[in-house]
Design an enzyme around this catalytic site. Structure first.
Site, mmCIF file in Angstrom:
data_model
loop_
_atom_site.group_PDB
_atom_site.id
_atom_site.type_symbol
_atom_site.label_atom_id
_atom_site.label_comp_id
_atom_site.label_asym_id
_atom_site.label_seq_id
_atom_site.Cartn_x
_atom_site.Cartn_y
_atom_site.Cartn_z
ATOM 1 N N ARG A 130 0.840 -1.202 0.000
ATOM 2 C CA ARG A 130 0.000 0.000 0.000
ATOM 3 C C ARG A 130 0.873 1.250 0.000
ATOM 4 O O ARG A 130 2.082 1.182 0.209
ATOM 5 C CB ARG A 130 -0.915 0.005 1.237
ATOM 6 N N ILE A 157 4.930 3.260 7.698
ATOM 7 C CA ILE A 157 4.717 2.151 8.644
ATOM 8 C C ILE A 157 3.512 2.442 9.535
ATOM 9 O O ILE A 157 3.249 3.592 9.885
ATOM 10 C CB ILE A 157 6.002 1.904 9.470
ATOM 11 N N THR A 158 2.781 1.384 9.873
ATOM 12 C CA THR A 158 1.675 1.549 10.813
ATOM 13 C C THR A 158 1.487 0.268 11.615
ATOM 14 O O THR A 158 2.216 -0.707 11.435
ATOM 15 C CB THR A 158 0.379 1.979 10.108
ATOM 16 N N SER A 185 -5.903 6.195 9.895
ATOM 17 C CA SER A 185 -4.781 6.190 8.954
ATOM 18 C C SER A 185 -5.193 5.560 7.632
ATOM 19 O O SER A 185 -5.993 4.627 7.607
ATOM 20 C CB SER A 185 -3.634 5.372 9.537
ATOM 21 N N LEU A 186 -4.583 6.057 6.572
ATOM 22 C CA LEU A 186 -4.940 5.621 5.221
ATOM 23 C C LEU A 186 -3.771 5.008 4.480
ATOM 24 O O LEU A 186 -2.627 5.395 4.705
ATOM 25 C CB LEU A 186 -5.276 6.861 4.407
ATOM 26 N N GLY A 218 -6.987 0.426 2.454
ATOM 27 C CA GLY A 218 -8.063 1.314 2.889
ATOM 28 C C GLY A 218 -7.697 2.206 4.051
ATOM 29 O O GLY A 218 -6.642 2.835 4.055
ATOM 30 N N CYS A 248 3.429 6.363 10.194
ATOM 31 C CA CYS A 248 3.401 7.010 8.887
ATOM 32 C C CYS A 248 4.700 7.754 8.600
ATOM 33 O O CYS A 248 4.764 8.606 7.714
ATOM 34 C CB CYS A 248 2.204 7.949 8.769
#
Lengths: 127, 221
Positions: free
Chosen positions: B84, B88-89, B151-152, B164, B182
């Site tokens: 994506r 980082i998340t 977060s996206l 998403g 992020c």
């Protein structure tokens, strides 16, 4: 929106400018940069890699979305716009000049590239 | 009214297409990610759009934008390199994940508009719980008092997106402190629980399902 008439366009919103020695410069159209929004990151094909028309050869990130960079013709990458790695926004600010992406050596320079001219491309994007 | 109700129910109507909402419960990150890739690869022009609502066990995910990203400072949570946008998340129980499998060309949205629409949807949703959330310029996502709550990250292939947006509802947010979410150092995360809202992922899941399947949703076209 501006679409210079000196170059050809691919349906996936890339432009191709024919140069001498069967070389061509490639970039993204005004429409592409406008719909993507601020470009923050780009992954480009390496020098000497082969690219194929209609096939992804890199990626562009804008607004946390990664989209494909689709090759508009068959060829070998001979030069990459190194400025884009530190200044990807050049693709937004100046998509037809400073924001060019790669230079290729066309694989089949004699055959019809099957691309659109500026007027056909404008129709394609509904302008 | 009767006519419009019928119209709403007629999923085969040529000018009206329903988005299919799938409530998946807990799913494995990698399995769901691969399922999204396969769905997007196999979809054809008239494949209905889908929204998958899910929740994952603890996992760090690293997006394609890896420039300058520091890896997590804890090793007890797996790290997955995914495809994506974004850096980082962290995902974990108590965070609702909304995967968007949309033909964005067909719904005539640009990437920027889709991101704006998703942010707006969550800002309105949070407002119904009394939370005043907002955007921050040049940093996609949803924030409350400069702390990030949603977060996206998206991937676009042939005009269709997957991945998403995730919303922190009632979770352990400590794992976020082992990364720079992020890619922003010092960015603090928040969640609905810390803002005084008692809501579960199940509540949110139904609420979001109703929003996305509603006839005024921009995703139903």
């Amino acid at each position: 929106m501006s679409y210079p008439t000196d170059r050809l366009y691919h349906s996936d919103h890339m432009w191709l400018l024919l140069e001498s020695n069967d070389e061509a410069l490639i970039g993204i159209s005004f429409f592409a940069q406008d719909t993507l929004g601020d470009i923050v990151e780009i992954n480009l094909p390496n020098k000497t890699s082969m690219i194929s028309k209609g096939v992804s050869c890199g990626s562009i990130e804008s607004r946390k979305a990664v989209s494909d960079f689709v090759a508009p013709a068959n060829g070998v990458v001979i030069e990459v716009n190194e400025n884009l790695s530190t200044e990807p926004y050049l693709m937004n600010d100046d998509p037809y000049k400073k924001g060019w992406v790669v230079r290729i050596k066309l694989a089949n320079p004699q055959s019809d590239l099957g691309l659109m001219d500026a007027d056909q491309y404008k129709k394609h994007i509904g302008e | 009214m009767q006519i419009s109700d019928n119209f709403f129910l007629d999923t085969n109507h040529q000018e009206y297409r329903h988005v299919v909402i799938r409530q998946l419960g807990f799913t494995d990150y990698i399995e769901t990610w691969h399922a999204m890739q396969i769905f997007t690869h196999n979809r054809v022009e008239d494949t209905p759009d889908e929204i998958w609502i899910t929740e994952h066990q603890p996992v760090y995910t690293l997006g394609l934008n890896r420039k300058g990203v520091s890896l997590p400072r804890r090793l007890d949570i797996p790290l997955i390199e995914t495809d994506r946008g974004g850096k980082i998340t962290y995902h974990g129980p108590g965070q609702i994940i909304i995967y968007l499998l949309l033909n964005i060309n067909r719904i005539r949205m640009t990437v920027s508009q889709l991101v704006f629409y998703m942010e707006s949807t969550l800002i309105s949703l949070l407002a119904t719980y009394g939370i005043l959330a907002q955007r921050i310029k040049d940093a996609p996502g949803v924030y409350v008092n400069n702390k990030k709550i949603a977060s996206l990250g998206l991937r676009v292939k042939n005009g269709c997106c997957y991945h998403g947006i995730s919303l922190n509802v009632d979770m352990d947010i400590a794992p976020f402190s082992a990364i720079n979410p992020c890619g922003y150092e010092g960015l603090e995360m928040t969640q609905m629980r810390d803002l005084g809202v008692v809501a579960s992922v199940s509540d949110l899941r139904l609420h979001l399902g109703a929003i996305f399947s509603g006839r005024d949703s921009m995703l139903n076209n």
